[in-house]
Design an enzyme around this catalytic site. Structure first.
Site, mmCIF file in Angstrom:
data_model
loop_
_atom_site.group_PDB
_atom_site.id
_atom_site.type_symbol
_atom_site.label_atom_id
_atom_site.label_comp_id
_atom_site.label_asym_id
_atom_site.label_seq_id
_atom_site.Cartn_x
_atom_site.Cartn_y
_atom_site.Cartn_z
ATOM 1 N N ASP A 131 -43.401 37.972 67.970
ATOM 2 C CA ASP A 131 -42.745 39.174 68.479
ATOM 3 C C ASP A 131 -43.626 40.410 68.288
ATOM 4 O OD1 ASP A 131 -40.664 40.697 69.584
ATOM 5 O OD2 ASP A 131 -39.547 40.807 67.697
ATOM 6 N N SER B 249 -38.776 29.615 66.471
ATOM 7 C CA SER B 249 -38.049 29.421 65.207
ATOM 8 C C SER B 249 -38.843 28.713 64.117
ATOM 9 C CB SER B 249 -36.710 28.692 65.419
ATOM 10 O OG SER B 249 -35.781 29.558 66.033
#
Length: 172
Positions: A32, A120
């Site tokens: 991110d 994840s």
């Protein structure tokens, strides 16, 4: 149709880069942060617009939404929030949804090529072998319904992740 690449997702020349975002959509660490840093302020501005509108409470786990890719080679970034690993509760359906919904959003944009990170598996702690199996199954099944998507590339940051995805791909 499925490619595995060892490298940096921000360097991929594809239509869509998938961002393993946090729910705030305002940047963070890992993939991110790298996407926001390299993509420039245009991505953050687009995410702020989303937060000012329909996504005022943030993006829910498993959902996906697109923004500009800013200064990246890609045309768009599809942001999705992966689940945090739990050995008490099974969140596999949420990880599956991240991949399926990202493909659906990319398809809606008219994308033909899409690059995913190992969603994840960083700070959210999902075991690599499990994440790889879920990611490959979900994307393969979803693109089978969307014939215009020609390439799904998994861009793995290190050799350990690459090997896990390679093992999962060989099992398919």
């Amino acid at each position: 149709m499925i490619e595995l690449v060892l490298g940096d997702i921000t360097d991929q020349d594809v239509d869509v880069i998938v961002n393993a975002a946090n729910s705030s959509l305002l940047g963070g660490s890992g993939v991110d942060g790298a996407i926001h840093r390299k993509g420039g302020p245009e991505i953050l501005a687009a995410c702020r617009e989303l937060r000012a509108g329909h996504y005022g409470g943030g993006l829910k786990t498993g959902h996906a939404v697109a923004t500009t890719a800013g200064r990246l080679l890609a045309k768009w970034v599809v942001h999705t929030v992966g689940p945090v690993w739990s050995d008490i509760e099974d969140h596999s359906s949420l990880l599956d949804a991240c991949h399926r919904n990202s493909v659906k959003v990319a398809s809606g944009l008219g994308a033909r090529t899409i690059a995913f990170p190992a969603i994840s598996t960083g700070i959210y702690g999902w075991p690599l072998d499990s994440a790889a199996s879920i990611a490959l199954a979900a994307t393969t099944e979803q693109i089978a319904e969307l014939s215009h998507i020609t390439t799904v590339r998994f861009v793995l940051f290190d050799q350990t992740a690459y090997k896990a995805f390679e093992r999962a791909l060989k099992r398919r």
